[in-house]
Design an enzyme around this catalytic site. Structure first.
Site, PDB file in Angstrom:
ATOM      1  N   GLY A 199       0.882  -1.201  -0.113  1.00  0.00           N
ATOM      2  CA  GLY A 199       0.193  -0.018   0.108  1.00  0.00           C
ATOM      3  C   GLY A 199       0.767   1.358  -0.175  1.00  0.00           C
ATOM      4  O   GLY A 199       0.704   2.328  -0.743  1.00  0.00           O
ATOM      5  N   HIS A 200       1.872   1.325   0.865  1.00  0.00           N
ATOM      6  CA  HIS A 200       2.900   2.302   0.888  1.00  0.00           C
ATOM      7  C   HIS A 200       3.606   2.769  -0.463  1.00  0.00           C
ATOM      8  O   HIS A 200       3.529   3.647  -0.956  1.00  0.00           O
ATOM      9  CB  HIS A 200       3.723   2.161   1.983  1.00  0.00           C
ATOM     10  CG  HIS A 200       3.395   2.036   3.432  1.00  0.00           C
ATOM     11  ND1 HIS A 200       3.311   1.077   4.093  1.00  0.00           N
ATOM     12  CD2 HIS A 200       2.787   3.201   4.057  1.00  0.00           C
ATOM     13  CE1 HIS A 200       2.968   1.355   5.287  1.00  0.00           C
ATOM     14  NE2 HIS A 200       2.467   2.486   5.357  1.00  0.00           N
ATOM     15  N   ASP A 228      -7.052   5.620   4.972  1.00  0.00           N
ATOM     16  CA  ASP A 228      -7.188   6.541   6.145  1.00  0.00           C
ATOM     17  C   ASP A 228      -8.391   7.588   5.744  1.00  0.00           C
ATOM     18  O   ASP A 228      -7.652   8.580   5.470  1.00  0.00           O
ATOM     19  CB  ASP A 228      -6.041   6.780   6.811  1.00  0.00           C
ATOM     20  CG  ASP A 228      -5.123   5.664   7.357  1.00  0.00           C
ATOM     21  OD1 ASP A 228      -5.484   5.534   8.517  1.00  0.00           O
ATOM     22  OD2 ASP A 228      -4.414   5.068   6.436  1.00  0.00           O
ATOM     23  N   GLN A 252      -8.555  10.644   7.782  1.00  0.00           N
ATOM     24  CA  GLN A 252      -7.369  11.320   7.912  1.00  0.00           C
ATOM     25  C   GLN A 252      -7.033  12.290   6.537  1.00  0.00           C
ATOM     26  O   GLN A 252      -6.847  13.336   6.765  1.00  0.00           O
ATOM     27  CB  GLN A 252      -6.095  10.433   7.706  1.00  0.00           C
ATOM     28  CG  GLN A 252      -4.790  11.040   7.617  1.00  0.00           C
ATOM     29  CD  GLN A 252      -3.791  10.012   7.651  1.00  0.00           C
ATOM     30  OE1 GLN A 252      -3.308   9.667   8.855  1.00  0.00           O
ATOM     31  NE2 GLN A 252      -3.142   9.147   6.769  1.00  0.00           N
ATOM     32  N   GLY A 312      -3.051   7.674   1.435  1.00  0.00           N
ATOM     33  CA  GLY A 312      -3.840   6.743   0.996  1.00  0.00           C
ATOM     34  C   GLY A 312      -5.211   6.756   1.441  1.00  0.00           C
ATOM     35  O   GLY A 312      -5.695   7.263   2.693  1.00  0.00           O
TER      36      GLY A 312
END
Ligand code: AMP
Length: 310
Positions: A65-66, A180, A183, A177
């Site tokens: 994902g990162h 979150d 966020q 992403g």
């Protein structure tokens, strides 16, 4: 120390990214890299403004994902900086700050494969010399809903470190992403409210086979817990597939998948309006987002999906 290489206006590395621990060093490396790219461009007779800096903020323990964020970042600018910092300010008392996975060496190796030239990995002492920042960003009302209700102060801490990282790195773009979702909403609001020049780019959620959203915290799941945790994404998928029937049907479909898993302790399952991040009523029409959070063992997991409510 590996020297960044510059090809085609973009900074690449042959082996490892340079791991930088101080603000001064980072700024001077960025300035050097920008002027090198500019002079290379000039030699080739190419136009182009100041080389663009992209920041990918992370807490490390990197996964695919990162790396999707990093790849998007490379497509958006000339110099990618990945920050790795487990931000104590966004962890509450009794949360997993102490046990949060830290694996800088493996992270740096993963980023080398992605051609990242700079990793900014400050210490807590550097970021918060007084033990805690005396000035903080306040996330506002949405900051105390959902994740913020379960983790008081979490979003103030998150926004504070994001603001600090933006001021330290001065990126043109920062990549976040969709995993979150709250966020992302709050960072976008902070950038607008506090007139930051950085814009953000959002990358869709990366999932493992079986649907579980990738998370550094998944490492803590035992096999049975991991299997049970798939109910979260399955629930969201079921909700999206019946969204045409309305909010009630979507919630019901998700509950039907999640509530039957004894290892999954649901915290919240809500549908929010993407404009306000407030829960929608049963008659809501148009775009919406379903959010879920649950404890699986001691591991807190979150996920979300877009719903189109006609
Ligand atoms: P973290 O290291 O958990 O703070 O995450 C750093 C960034 O990676 C945040 O913008 C996250 O939303 C993003 N991220 C984490 N997991 C995923 C995922 N499975 N898919 C997409 N982005 C993710």
């Amino acid at each position: 120390m590996t020297q960044p290489q510059h090809t085609g206006g973009r900074v690449n590395v042959l082996t490892k990214p340079e791991v930088i621990g101080t603000i001064e060093e980072l700024r001077s490396r960025l300035t050097d890299a920008q002027s090198r790219i500019e002079s290379e461009r000039a030699e080739r007779g190419e136009a182009g403004g100041t080389p663009r800096v992209v920041l990918v903020p992370t807490m490390g323990a990197l996964h695919a994902g990162h790396l999707a964020l990093v790849r998007r970042g490379r497509s958006l600018g000339d110099i990618v900086v990945v920050s790795i910092f487990v931000n104590p300010l966004q962890f509450g008392v009794g949360e997993d700050l102490g046990s949060y996975p830290r694996m800088l060496e493996a992270d740096v190796a993963a980023l080398a494969a992605e051609g990242v030239p700079f990793v900014f990995a400050p210490t807590s002492q550097l970021m918060y010399p007084d033990g805690a920042a005396s000035t903080r960003v306040v996330a506002g009302a949405v900051g105390s809903l959902f994740e913020g209700a379960a983790r008081p102060g979490h979003f103030d801490g998150m926004l504070t470190v994001v603001a600090k990282l933006f001021n330290i790195v001065g990126p043109d773009v920062a990549v976040f992403g969709q995993k979150d979702a709250q966020q992302v909403f709050l960072v976008e609001r902070m950038l607008a409210d506090l007139d930051f020049r950085t814009r953000i780019e959002i990358v869709p959620i990366v999932r493992e086979d079986g649907g579980l959203a990738l998370s550094s915290r998944n490492r803590a799941l035992e096999p049975a817990q991991r299997a049970a945790a798939r109910a979260l994404s399955a629930g969201l998928e079921a909700a999206a597939s019946v969204a045409a029937q309305g909010v009630g049907a979507a919630l019901q479909a998700a509950h039907a998948r999640i509530d039957v898993q004894p290892l999954v302790k649901l915290d919240y399952l809500v549908v929010v309006d993407p404009q306000t991040f407030l829960p929608v009523g049963g008659e809501h029409h148009g775009p919406a987002r379903m959010l879920v959070a649950a404890l699986v063992g001691h591991t807190r997991l979150i996920d979300n999906v877009a719903l189109d409510l006609p």
